[in-house]
Design a protein around this motif. Structure first.
Motif, short mmCIF file in Angstrom:
data_model
loop_
_atom_site.label_atom_id
_atom_site.label_comp_id
_atom_site.label_asym_id
_atom_site.label_seq_id
_atom_site.Cartn_x
_atom_site.Cartn_y
_atom_site.Cartn_z
N ARG A 1 -31.01 37.42 34.20
CA ARG A 1 -29.68 36.82 34.07
C ARG A 1 -29.77 35.30 33.94
N ARG A 2 -30.58 34.71 34.80
CA ARG A 2 -30.69 33.25 34.80
C ARG A 2 -31.18 32.73 33.46
N ALA B 1 -37.37 42.43 33.95
CA ALA B 1 -36.80 42.44 35.31
C ALA B 1 -37.73 43.13 36.29
N ASP C 1 -23.18 41.14 23.33
CA ASP C 1 -23.26 39.77 22.82
C ASP C 1 -22.34 39.50 21.64
N VAL D 1 -23.35 37.91 30.53
CA VAL D 1 -24.22 38.20 31.66
C VAL D 1 -23.46 38.83 32.82
N TYR D 2 -22.30 38.28 33.15
CA TYR D 2 -21.58 38.77 34.32
C TYR D 2 -20.50 39.80 33.99
N ALA E 1 -22.07 32.81 28.22
CA ALA E 1 -22.97 33.38 29.22
C ALA E 1 -22.22 34.20 30.26
N ARG F 1 -20.73 41.59 31.34
CA ARG F 1 -21.53 42.62 30.67
C ARG F 1 -20.89 43.11 29.38
N ARG G 1 -31.05 34.26 30.52
CA ARG G 1 -30.08 34.50 29.45
C ARG G 1 -28.97 33.45 29.50
N ILE G 2 -28.57 33.06 30.70
CA ILE G 2 -27.57 31.99 30.83
C ILE G 2 -28.11 30.69 30.24
#
Length: 343
Positions: free
Chosen positions: A234-235, A227, A135, A129-130, A125, A132, A237-238
């Protein structure tokens, strides 16, 4: 004066029209192939159709189904988790080491294994997510990191009862709960099948009956639009990758319970099967998206195919080719026969 009234496409369609046949194959083709496979194998080899062999197939598909359901959750948010096999191996070594080397109880080993799976999911994650990172690239990097960490922690050694620890030997043993998970039965049903069934029900309910599931699919469909309407993309996906890591941990615990030893790369073989099950699930009932029921059918399909091929002495080195052929056919049914609006 006669009027020529033209009928609509729906009115012109018949049960035997090209469109009707295509729609039937799109929705039910994989289930029909599975049923035909079972019938043919059962006729050709009487033991294949017995209850004992059916339970063996379900037992073989249980671990694949659990880790495949983890992959399914990551796919619902438009992602893909290639680190599930490495996560399984990490959890196997953590749980085995906790009991055999450090003498912890079964419940503590289970909690440590689940925590290891969550940490692996968190690593994915953070990279995706952070940082970027795409995947596929991120989870591939995580796969190497997790596998490397596992190898370094045990110096590349396997863990088994009575193993050598320098000048001494390990005194710990596998807890009774693990022995039950690996060989226990309830009303003739193997314990791993029961666990896989419970995991399936939980994931099915999550994705189909809760707000979380709808949000996961919304993010996977269009993260920008999600979004824009206020969804914390983000939350979620984490959370999806944490759940994928958690289910990989459950699969790893089932695996170590089955073998009663820890092997550093034992989870690698399950990556291809889990991904196959999740992708094959796209073609079940015309879903054309990641879904829990399709993944379960995909896992059973793969296990049934391998069981039948093995029973008829089909060379093991050719079974991977057959699995690839199966995956290709399933994807063709999903992407070429599906409605254009879903492509």
């Amino acid at each position: 004066m006669s009027t020529d009234i033209q009928s609509s496409p729906a009115e012109r369609a018949t049960p035997y029209s090209k469109d009707a046949i295509t729609h039937f194959i799109y929705r039910y083709g994989l289930l029909v192939v599975l049923a035909l496979m079972i019938v043919v194998f059962s006729i050709a080899h009487p033991f294949f159709g017995t209850f004992a062999n059916a339970m063996f197939i379900l037992q073989a598909s249980a671990i694949v189904a659990v880790v495949g359901l983890g992959c399914t959750i990551s796919m619902t948010v438009g992602g893909f988790d290639l680190a599930v096999g490495a996560t399984m191996s990490l959890v196997v070594m953590v749980a085995a080491g906790a009991m055999v080397i450090y003498g912890f109880s079964g419940p503590v080993a289970i909690l440590l294994g689940l925590a290891a799976g969550l940490l692996a999911g968190l690593l994915n994650a953070m990279l995706i997510v952070y940082a970027r990172i795409p995947d596929l690239v991120a989870t591939l990097a995580a796969q190497f990191l997790v596998s490397g960490t596992t190898l370094l922690a045990v110096n590349g050694q396997s863990i088994s009862e009575g193993m050598s620890l320098g000048t001494t030997s390990a005194t710990g043993t596998f807890a009774p709960i693990f022995k039950w998970l690996g060989s226990g039965y309830v009303f003739g049903v193997h314990s791993s099948v029961i666990v896989a069934g419970l995991v399936f029900l939980a994931v099915f309910a999550l994705l189909n009956l809760t707000k979380w599931g709808r949000i996961f699919y919304a993010i996977g469909g269009n993260p920008v639009a999600a979004a824009a309407v206020g969804i914390p993309v983000r939350r979620y996906r984490i959370i999806a990758y944490l759940l994928s890591g958690l289910l990989s941990a459950v699969a790893g615990l089932l695996l170590v319970a089955r073998s009663n030893r820890g092997d550093v790369s034992v989870g690698d073989a399950y990556l291809l099967q889990a991904v196959s099950a999740a992708l094959v699930g796209y073609a079940v009932l015309g879903a054309n998206r990641a879904n829990a029921f399709g993944t379960l059918i995909g896992a059973v399909f793969v296990a049934t195919l391998i069981n039948g091929l093995t029973m008829f002495n089909f060379p093991y080195y050719a079974q991977t080719f057959v699995q690839g052929l199966l995956l290709g056919v399933a994807l063709l049914m999903s992407y070429t026969l599906g409605p254009k609006s879903k492509r």
